[in-house]
Design an enzyme around this catalytic site. Structure first.
Site, mmCIF file in Angstrom:
data_model
loop_
_atom_site.group_PDB
_atom_site.id
_atom_site.type_symbol
_atom_site.label_atom_id
_atom_site.label_comp_id
_atom_site.label_asym_id
_atom_site.label_seq_id
_atom_site.Cartn_x
_atom_site.Cartn_y
_atom_site.Cartn_z
ATOM 1 C CD1 TRP A 296 77.845 18.940 37.750
ATOM 2 C CD2 TRP A 296 77.578 17.223 36.342
ATOM 3 N NE1 TRP A 296 76.634 18.358 38.016
ATOM 4 C CE2 TRP A 296 76.448 17.309 37.171
ATOM 5 C CE3 TRP A 296 77.639 16.206 35.375
ATOM 6 C CZ2 TRP A 296 75.379 16.416 37.075
ATOM 7 C CZ3 TRP A 296 76.579 15.328 35.282
ATOM 8 C CH2 TRP A 296 75.462 15.429 36.120
ATOM 9 C CG ASN A 298 73.610 19.716 39.380
ATOM 10 O OD1 ASN A 298 74.787 19.828 39.606
ATOM 11 N ND2 ASN A 298 72.723 19.748 40.350
ATOM 12 C CG ASP A 299 69.774 21.639 40.309
ATOM 13 O OD1 ASP A 299 69.924 20.627 39.615
ATOM 14 O OD2 ASP A 299 69.491 21.604 41.522
ATOM 15 C CD GLN A 315 74.020 23.296 42.842
ATOM 16 O OE1 GLN A 315 74.371 22.310 43.468
ATOM 17 N NE2 GLN A 315 74.169 24.517 43.322
ATOM 18 C CG PHE A 355 73.459 21.203 47.611
ATOM 19 C CD1 PHE A 355 74.765 20.944 47.237
ATOM 20 C CD2 PHE A 355 72.654 20.109 47.939
ATOM 21 C CE1 PHE A 355 75.266 19.642 47.183
ATOM 22 C CE2 PHE A 355 73.137 18.808 47.884
ATOM 23 C CZ PHE A 355 74.436 18.573 47.515
ATOM 24 C CB SER A 356 69.764 24.258 44.004
ATOM 25 O OG SER A 356 70.421 23.620 42.952
ATOM 26 N NE ARG A 418 68.132 18.378 47.735
ATOM 27 C CZ ARG A 418 67.814 17.204 48.284
ATOM 28 N NH1 ARG A 418 67.982 17.013 49.580
ATOM 29 N NH2 ARG A 418 67.317 16.235 47.535
ATOM 30 C CG ASP A 419 67.132 22.447 46.275
ATOM 31 O OD1 ASP A 419 68.352 22.597 46.466
ATOM 32 O OD2 ASP A 419 66.634 21.365 45.909
#
Ligand code: FRU
Length: 719
Positions: A296, A298-299, A315, A355-356, A418-419
């Site tokens: 998978w 994502n970002d 991600q 995480f991002s 986050r991020d």
């Protein structure tokens, strides 16, 4: 192919073995207690809100995908979300078989989210779902109680949800009395490998209960992942890159495994990944949209230009089709169109999931993590543990990355902050970081500064944006003397304003971003050379690819500009010129006028991967309908509105003209109109056999000044 099998380690803790009976409807004298296929609870009693008016039919609103239940209905206490509570109780029944088997999922809390067996009002057996932290899975898995000692007694089953936080719900199905004892689940099992090849290929079954798999080297757990193990036939194969551990002994240790599972014994070592002969040729592989080889995404994360290459981190769940096990994947390209996937660069650690975040070239070596000759590439990311902290990692070759010894570099402000997106702010000669922080229930972006990327000071905040901020300066209409700052975040909405090095002062309200669907958490590249000067963005393109060994993708690279409109400067999105390198055969049609009686000028064409460009002056009430491989794109001149498969987006005429560009890949469309003011990404899977294109007018005419169809090549390497 030589397969080297290590020894199968003996199950460590048979003591805590659980009994598992696979429930089979009505067979061998089984007694069904409830399969929750009715429309109401029937003779069962529900209290509170959580269980709803009757059995749920699968996934409820706001819930991750629930699977692993049988038939149509199940008990699902996510009605109204995690915050609701309640109980569900069976009528009394007599224990007449040795086992009570059931399917169970959801939260793991023996007091608050559990299935209880009561005799004389006392709890004598209990079970819960497998989830006690964020992430996890909504899959139900089989379990059973041995109830021989209660034979002949009256019992009641009670399902409890008194939890209101994360994983505050429980899923149950198919409760059966049975004498069939099937596989056991052993508490721990492992297998040792002497690593001689590049990859371990791991069989995956989508929707199977997630088990925790530890990779242990020299007695040290280097990473833990939650994996949906294929006990028998896999749906697909993931791979673990063992490159850096060649010659070492590595143990894969599973926390729980069915005794009859073939998972450990099917894992095999190889120098190629399972299915490599078909890599990038899979039916639902976007051919010019990046997606990961396996698992998978994502970002997009850490988008940066470094030493002649564009880097795309992302991600990545390397071991699952849905979200989970967040790693940072990594790919490089010389043109942002043709990508080469390298291995993952960040794996979960004691601080949490990766995480991002973003990346910058530390050209002056302010961090000291490189040398002046070899300025380091610095990644800044969120480690999603409790606390949630910000960390950095660095590289001097764009290949090998090392996490910083002094991590974390920013402590938790509030849980889930986050991020981090970092930029170099030249006028004040310092780094500026935007970070998403939820404070007193308000979504905020916090602005920090640093001189060395390792020590950060809070400067200011702007409210109203959620997740994945990005912050950059752009010239208005390409005029370098008129620059504005843009603050944006995951939804792609944005504000335009000023920035004095400390505080962002918005000059607009929050404005809409993209006008389509399935585009999220976009980020712009850092360090694109000044001589180029473009601001280029890539977003997460939420293209679901069921049945494939990978899932989701990235948008094409988009150039961002600020364009003056009557309302003020507005963002535009246009495809980067590098995409022209994909053109194979191109056809340009002669300028001319089309009316409702005209035939379809594109009737002779057939194309799988397409870029279509049309520039036209539409008559007042006209509707121009373009179809591309079954997708319908209508421009309504009266409403100045674009409709993409029924989804509407405003698309103003520009000096009486409309320019529409349509990209069509195997998993999605990206459509540009109104000089880039309107960008409509749209996940869409064309039927493989439909290769048709058409244009048709309604209620008027349109004068076409340009009509071009480019057939596109795949951007993937031919292997
Ligand atoms: C956005 C997001 C980020 C987070 C990441 C986790 O899609 O929720 O906020 O860092 O995904 O995968």
């Amino acid at each position: 192919m030589q397969i080297t099998f290590g020894t199968i380690l003996k199950p460590l803790a048979m003591l805590s073995a659980l009994l598992l009976a696979s429930p089979c409807r009505g067979a061998g004298g089984d007694l069904l207690i409830n399969d929750f296929e009715g429309d109401s609870w029937g003779s069962w009693t529900a209290t509170g809100e959580a269980f709803g008016p009757g059995p749920a039919h699968g996934t409820l609103t706001g819930q991750m995908v629930v699977d692993g239940f049988l038939g149509r209905g199940l008990v699902n206490s996510f009605h109204g979300g995690d915050g609701t509570t309640g109980t569900l109780t069976s009528p009394p029944f007599k224990i007449e078989r040795r086992f009570i088997s059931f399917l169970i999922g959801g939260g793991m809390d023996l007091k608050k989210t559990c299935l209880n067996l009561l005799i004389d009002g006392k709890v004598v057996r209990q079970a819960t779902g497998p989830n006690d932290r964020s992430g996890g899975s909504e899959a139900l898995g089989p379990e059973a109680w041995d109830v021989a000692e209660f034979s002949g007694q009256m019992a009641v089953i009670e399902i409890l949800d008194s939890a209101t936080g994360g994983w505050g719900h429980i899923n149950v199905d198919q409760i059966v009395q049975t004498d069939t004892k099937t596989a056991k689940v052993v508490a721990s099992a492992g297998r040792e490998f002497l690593i001689q090849k590049r990859y371990l290929n791991l069989p995956i079954k989508n929707g199977a209960p997630r088990r925790s798999v530890s990779t242990i080297i020299d007695g040290r757990t280097v990473v833990m992942n939650d994996i949906e193990l294929a006990n028998a036939e896999p749906d697909w194969w993931a791979f673990m890159d063992m490159g850096e551990w060649r010659g070492k002994k590595v143990t894969l240790q599973v926390d729980k495994l069915r005794e009859d599972s073939k998972w450990l014994s099917s894992i095999y070592e190889s120098d190629s990944i399972q299915g490599s002969e078909n890599l990038y040729k899979e039916p639902l592989r976007g051919q010019f949209h990046f997606s990961s080889k396996r698992g998978w995404n994502n970002d997009p994360n850490g988008l940066v230009f470094y030493k002649g290459e564009y880097h795309l981190h992302y991600q990545h769940n390397p071991y699952g089709w849905p979200w989970g096990n967040m790693h940072w994947g990594h790919a490089v390209s010389r043109d942002m169109v043709h990508w080469k996937e390298l291995g993952d660069v960040l794996a979960p650690d004691k601080f949490g999931l990766m995480f991002s975040g973003s990346a910058v070239v530390d050209a002056r070596n302010t961090s000291g993590l490189g040398t002046p000759q070899h300025p380091p590439l610095v990644l800044m990311y969120t480690a999603e543990g409790d606390p949630t902290v910000q960390c950095i990692a660095s590289s001097t070759d764009g290949r090998a990355f090392k996490k910083y010894n002094g991590n974390p570099v920013v402590r938790q402000i509030t849980r889930g902050n986050r991020d981090p997106k970092v930029i170099w702010h030249a006028p004040t000669k310092k780094w500026v970081m935007t970070l998403y922080v939820e404070k007193d229930k308000v979504h905020t972006i916090h602005f920090f500064s640093s001189t060395n990327l390792t020590q950060w000071t809070l400067m200011s905040r702007t409210d109203g944006f959620f997740e994945c901020p990005d912050f950059f300066e752009l010239p208005v209409d390409g005029d370098a003397t008129r620059k504005k700052w843009v603050l944006t975040a995951a939804s792609s909405e944005y504000m335009v304003g000023r920035f004095d090095g400390t505080t962002f002062t918005p000059e607009t309200a929050k404005l809409p971003g993209h006008r389509g669907q399935g585009f999220y958490a976009a980020q712009t590249f850092s360090d694109i050379p000044k001589s180029d000067g473009r601001r280029i963005q890539i977003g997460w393109f939420q293209t679901e690819t069921r049945g494939m060994p990978f899932n989701q993708s990235m948008s094409i690279p988009l150039e961002l500009r600020l364009l003056t409109t009557q309302e003020g400067p507005r963002l535009t999105w246009t495809p980067v010129r590098e995409l022209n390198s994909l053109h194979t055969t191109s056809k340009s049609f002669k300028p001319g006028t089309l009316d409702p009686e005209s035939g379809n000028p594109l009737s002779g064409m057939a194309a799988e991967l397409v870029e279509l460009q049309a520039e036209f002056e539409p008559g007042a009430a006209s509707e121009t309908t373009l179809t591309v491989r079954g997708a319908t794109i209508i421009y309504d001149a009266a409403k100045q509105e674009l409709s993409v498969n029924g989804h509407k987006a405003p698309a103003p005429l520009r000096q009486g003209r409309q320019r529409i560009t349509i990209f069509c890949d195997r998993t999605g469309l990206e459509i540009f109109a109104s000089d880039g003011l309107t960008y409509v990404p749209m996940p869409f899977i064309p039927k493989p056999e439909n290769l048709t294109l058409s244009i048709q007018m309604k209620h008027g005419t349109a004068t076409f000044t340009k009509l071009q169809v480019h057939k596109l090549a795949s951007a993937w390497p031919k292997n």
